[in-house]
Design an enzyme around this catalytic site. Sequence first.
Site, PDB file in Angstrom:
ATOM      1  N   THR A 151      -3.282   6.892  75.819  1.00  0.00           N
ATOM      2  CA  THR A 151      -4.209   5.824  76.188  1.00  0.00           C
ATOM      3  C   THR A 151      -4.430   4.976  74.953  1.00  0.00           C
ATOM      4  OG1 THR A 151      -5.300   7.152  77.883  1.00  0.00           O
ATOM      5  CG2 THR A 151      -6.520   5.275  77.019  1.00  0.00           C
ATOM      6  N   LYS A 196      -5.997   2.117  83.430  1.00  0.00           N
ATOM      7  CA  LYS A 196      -6.719   3.251  82.844  1.00  0.00           C
ATOM      8  C   LYS A 196      -8.034   2.795  82.211  1.00  0.00           C
ATOM      9  CE  LYS A 196      -7.499   7.368  81.013  1.00  0.00           C
ATOM     10  NZ  LYS A 196      -6.641   8.065  80.037  1.00  0.00           N
ATOM     11  N   LYS A 207     -13.855   6.374  72.965  1.00  0.00           N
ATOM     12  CA  LYS A 207     -12.590   5.697  72.638  1.00  0.00           C
ATOM     13  C   LYS A 207     -12.175   4.757  73.765  1.00  0.00           C
ATOM     14  CE  LYS A 207      -7.631   6.557  72.558  1.00  0.00           C
ATOM     15  NZ  LYS A 207      -6.549   7.546  72.718  1.00  0.00           N
TER      16      LYS A 207
END
Length: 291
Positions: A87, A162, A237
């Site tokens: 990611t 995502k 994050k």
Amino acid sequence: MNIGFIGLGNMGGPMAANLAKAGHSVTGFDMADVSIEGVTMVASAAEAATGADVVITMLPNGQILRAVADDVIPAMAEGATLVDCSTVDVDSARAVADQAGSANLMFVDAPVSGGIGGASGGTLTFMAGGSAAAFAAAEPLFDIMGQKAVHCGDAGAGQAAKICNNMILGITMIGTCEAFALADKLGLDRQKMFDVVSTSSGYSWSMNAYCPAPGVGPQSPADNDYQPGFAAELMLKDLRLAQQAAHSADADTPMGALAQALYSMFVEEEGGAGKDFSAMLPRFEARSRHD
């Protein structure tokens, strides 16, 4: 297939093991000294990529992805496919896609959802960006490592999906935790709260599948002293990546920005690091309106 796998941590290790178990020849590299069942470990990322039909990466951030791409792309044979399951920021995904294309390689950005349990059980969901041909080359491996793969569009689209998904998740988890803390102070039984909300208009994945209140709903990290299924620092994050993307795209995301600020405070100032992201509930329980 001959598969190179770079990044064999809590997620990458089980994913590589599942590929090896399915009969593929898997060569692996990680900066740490790890041993994965069925995986032949080598001394460098470039060595893992040499002769591979597909190279899969599972890395911490976009900067490291770019550095690894500089190592592996020159070692890969023309026509091979680079699949990044990390990611990372959308810009890094698109930059590596361009770099791969210039070397006559195919590229897929395919971040995952499902956590460590999904990686071990082969039940991950992949959100994939790239050409139709690149997705087709990677899809048989997605079928082994996961239960679902969605081709979201061109390079970067997987990361975009995502980031948007996890921004929603962070926002809804905060709202769910706030509501339970309010219910407590109003004297409402938590189980009754769950029974109502989980079958009413307030239902969400955060409430119904991953309830942050111990002893309520299906088993979740709340029932294990908030040991992480998805760590709060990983949520932070992802929320930061969402805000970075929002800045690049000139998108107004005030709830996402507030969620990032709250998780930043929780992780960096309030001891939330190492806890599940649903541990926001005891955080709100311990606070008053004026804290």
